[in-house]
Design an enzyme around this catalytic site. Structure first.
Site, PDB file in Angstrom:
ATOM      1  N   ARG A 104       0.947  -1.072   0.051  1.00 35.57           N
ATOM      2  CA  ARG A 104      -0.123  -0.098  -0.011  1.00 35.57           C
ATOM      3  C   ARG A 104       0.792   1.226   0.020  1.00 35.57           C
ATOM      4  O   ARG A 104       1.758   1.470   1.104  1.00 35.57           O
ATOM      5  CB  ARG A 104      -0.690   0.140   1.337  1.00 35.57           C
ATOM      6  CG  ARG A 104      -1.908   1.313   1.305  1.00 35.57           C
ATOM      7  CD  ARG A 104      -2.717   0.906   2.564  1.00 35.57           C
ATOM      8  NE  ARG A 104      -3.733   2.104   2.867  1.00 35.57           N
ATOM      9  CZ  ARG A 104      -4.916   2.294   2.614  1.00 35.57           C
ATOM     10  NH1 ARG A 104      -5.593   1.185   1.520  1.00 35.57           N
ATOM     11  NH2 ARG A 104      -5.518   3.378   2.629  1.00 35.57           N
ATOM     12  N   HIS A 131      -6.609   1.459  -7.166  1.00 31.60           N
ATOM     13  CA  HIS A 131      -7.215   0.714  -5.809  1.00 31.60           C
ATOM     14  C   HIS A 131      -8.160  -0.481  -6.289  1.00 31.60           C
ATOM     15  O   HIS A 131      -9.168  -0.644  -6.021  1.00 31.60           O
ATOM     16  CB  HIS A 131      -7.900   1.577  -5.034  1.00 31.60           C
ATOM     17  CG  HIS A 131      -7.832   0.921  -3.513  1.00 31.60           C
ATOM     18  ND1 HIS A 131      -7.397   0.016  -3.035  1.00 31.60           N
ATOM     19  CD2 HIS A 131      -8.793   1.577  -2.492  1.00 31.60           C
ATOM     20  CE1 HIS A 131      -7.653  -0.114  -1.814  1.00 31.60           C
ATOM     21  NE2 HIS A 131      -8.549   0.659  -1.497  1.00 31.60           N
ATOM     22  N   GLN A 134     -10.125  -2.801  -3.829  1.00 33.03           N
ATOM     23  CA  GLN A 134     -11.457  -2.106  -3.623  1.00 33.03           C
ATOM     24  C   GLN A 134     -12.534  -2.380  -4.441  1.00 33.03           C
ATOM     25  O   GLN A 134     -13.773  -2.639  -4.009  1.00 33.03           O
ATOM     26  CB  GLN A 134     -11.217  -0.503  -3.082  1.00 33.03           C
ATOM     27  CG  GLN A 134     -12.618   0.061  -2.665  1.00 33.03           C
ATOM     28  CD  GLN A 134     -13.137  -0.526  -1.375  1.00 33.03           C
ATOM     29  OE1 GLN A 134     -12.168  -0.255  -0.412  1.00 33.03           O
ATOM     30  NE2 GLN A 134     -14.266  -0.781  -1.359  1.00 33.03           N
ATOM     31  N   ASP A 219     -15.771   9.145  -2.837  1.00 32.27           N
ATOM     32  CA  ASP A 219     -14.588   9.170  -2.313  1.00 32.27           C
ATOM     33  C   ASP A 219     -14.376  10.380  -1.596  1.00 32.27           C
ATOM     34  O   ASP A 219     -14.993  11.664  -1.646  1.00 32.27           O
ATOM     35  CB  ASP A 219     -13.494   8.583  -2.664  1.00 32.27           C
ATOM     36  CG  ASP A 219     -12.319   8.222  -1.924  1.00 32.27           C
ATOM     37  OD1 ASP A 219     -12.412   8.054  -0.711  1.00 32.27           O
ATOM     38  OD2 ASP A 219     -11.049   7.797  -2.291  1.00 32.27           O
ATOM     39  N   CYS A 259     -15.914   3.815  -0.307  1.00 36.98           N
ATOM     40  CA  CYS A 259     -14.717   2.964  -0.157  1.00 36.98           C
ATOM     41  C   CYS A 259     -14.273   3.064   1.400  1.00 36.98           C
ATOM     42  O   CYS A 259     -13.671   2.278   2.219  1.00 36.98           O
ATOM     43  CB  CYS A 259     -13.448   3.082  -0.922  1.00 36.98           C
ATOM     44  SG  CYS A 259     -12.890   4.841  -0.995  1.00 36.98           S
ATOM     45  N   ARG A 287     -14.222  -6.549   1.454  1.00 42.10           N
ATOM     46  CA  ARG A 287     -12.947  -6.295   1.325  1.00 42.10           C
ATOM     47  C   ARG A 287     -12.209  -7.843   1.678  1.00 42.10           C
ATOM     48  O   ARG A 287     -11.389  -8.326   1.064  1.00 42.10           O
ATOM     49  CB  ARG A 287     -12.240  -5.578   1.969  1.00 42.10           C
ATOM     50  CG  ARG A 287     -12.548  -3.888   1.396  1.00 42.10           C
ATOM     51  CD  ARG A 287     -11.665  -3.865   0.034  1.00 42.10           C
ATOM     52  NE  ARG A 287     -10.232  -3.784   0.164  1.00 42.10           N
ATOM     53  CZ  ARG A 287      -9.406  -2.923   0.634  1.00 42.10           C
ATOM     54  NH1 ARG A 287      -9.850  -1.762   1.012  1.00 42.10           N
ATOM     55  NH2 ARG A 287      -8.105  -3.303   0.745  1.00 42.10           N
TER      56      ARG A 287
END
Length: 306
Positions: A104, A131, A134, A219, A259, A287
């Protein structure tokens, strides 16, 4: 045989991605029924975090344990990466001791360079560009709640960030139309738009984007590393808040996804996550299951032969 990596949704075929979603739903059911399933027994995942995390760390670490393996958490201050060791050298060493690596990070180039020198699968846990893990959870959530997303309309409202870029890739791989509502100058990266062609439309009016949409997502307006832009972004993005009234313009069957973490009162209204059309908590849980399916696909085949 060279290792297979997952840095982008484009690293899989549409059929493989659909299979991952189906498998994630199966693994979710196994856990719900309390069935022990450990295909990765004695396997180890190394997790390198350059960005803070809640859901990514929990889902990968818990997922590996549930699959019978183990996960090791590594931050830059805990490793030689934080003291200037070349990424390629770290990749060569770590991949001789681990069965898979998840990173990450900020720059997407960190992932591509690590992957080029890794003997084991590398998974993109988030970069400034993409991402993909996700989006697996997002697609699983839609499939559970509404069935196939093929041919549907999806609206992204807000910043053209890494999540937006990944929705653009998802539109191609899962065969849906995407409308992106964002202020001028905050569009997703041109290379993602160019690759998607007429599958993606950029608009300025959020109501135009969500009109008839079956899925609406957003987001935070200020991502990690952009904190100095917070005041400017709060003012510029204010017309792009997703609230109940905006969702009313969408298809009656619409679902809303975020998310997380969410900044209530900014990109979403204070009450939106309590709306029956919001499925952010299922999305967060997924997830775990989507990444278990991904880990099984990437790691288990390497140990299938005696």
């Amino acid at each position: 045989m060279s290792a297979r990596h997952f840095l982008s949704l484009m690293d899989c075929t549409p059929q493989e991605l659909s299979g991952l979603i189906r498998r994630a739903i199966e693994l979710k059911d196994l856990r719900k029924r309390g069935v022990l399933f450990e295909p990765l027994k004695s396997r180890v995942l190394g997790m390198i975090f350059e960005k803070a995390s809640t859901r990514t760390r929990l889902s990968f670490e818990a997922g590996m344990i549930q699959l019978g393996g183990q996960a090791i958490f590594l931050s830059p201050r805990d490793t030689q990466l934080g003291r200037g060791e070349p990424i390629a050298d770290s990749a060569r060493v770590m991949s001789r001791m681990l069965d898979a690596v998840m990173i990450r990070t900020f720059a997407h180039s960190t992932l591509t360079e690590f992957a080029a020198h890794s003997q084991v699968p590398l998974i993109n846990g988030l970069s400034d560009d993409l991402h993909p893990c996700q989006l697996l959870a997002d697609m699983q959530t839609f499939a559970e709640q509404r069935g196939s997303i093929q041919g549907k309309t999806v609206a992204w409202v807000g910043d053209g960030n890494n999540m937006c870029n990944t929705y653009i890739e998802a539109a191609q791989q899962f065969d849906f139309q995407l409308r992106v509502a964002c202020p001028e100058g905050y569009e997703p990266k041109a290379r993602f738009l160019d690759a998607a062609g007429d599958r993606v439309q950029i608009v300025r009016d959020p109501r135009e984007a969500v009109r008839g949409a079956h899925l609406v997502s957003t987001d935070v307006w200020t991502s990690m590393g952009q904190e100095e832009e917070t005041a400017k972004r709060l003012k510029l993005f204010a017309p792009y808040q997703v609230n109940r009234a905006l969702l009313d313009a969408a298809d009656p069957t619409v679902i809303f996804l975020h998310c997380l973490p969410a900044h209530r009162g900014e990109e979403i209204s204070e009450d939106l996550l309590d709306d029956p059309r919001a499925f952010a908590w299922d999305q967060a849980e997924n997830r775990l299951h989507a990444q278990k399916a991904l880990l099984e696909m990437l790691v288990a085949p390497a140990f299938a032969q005696p």
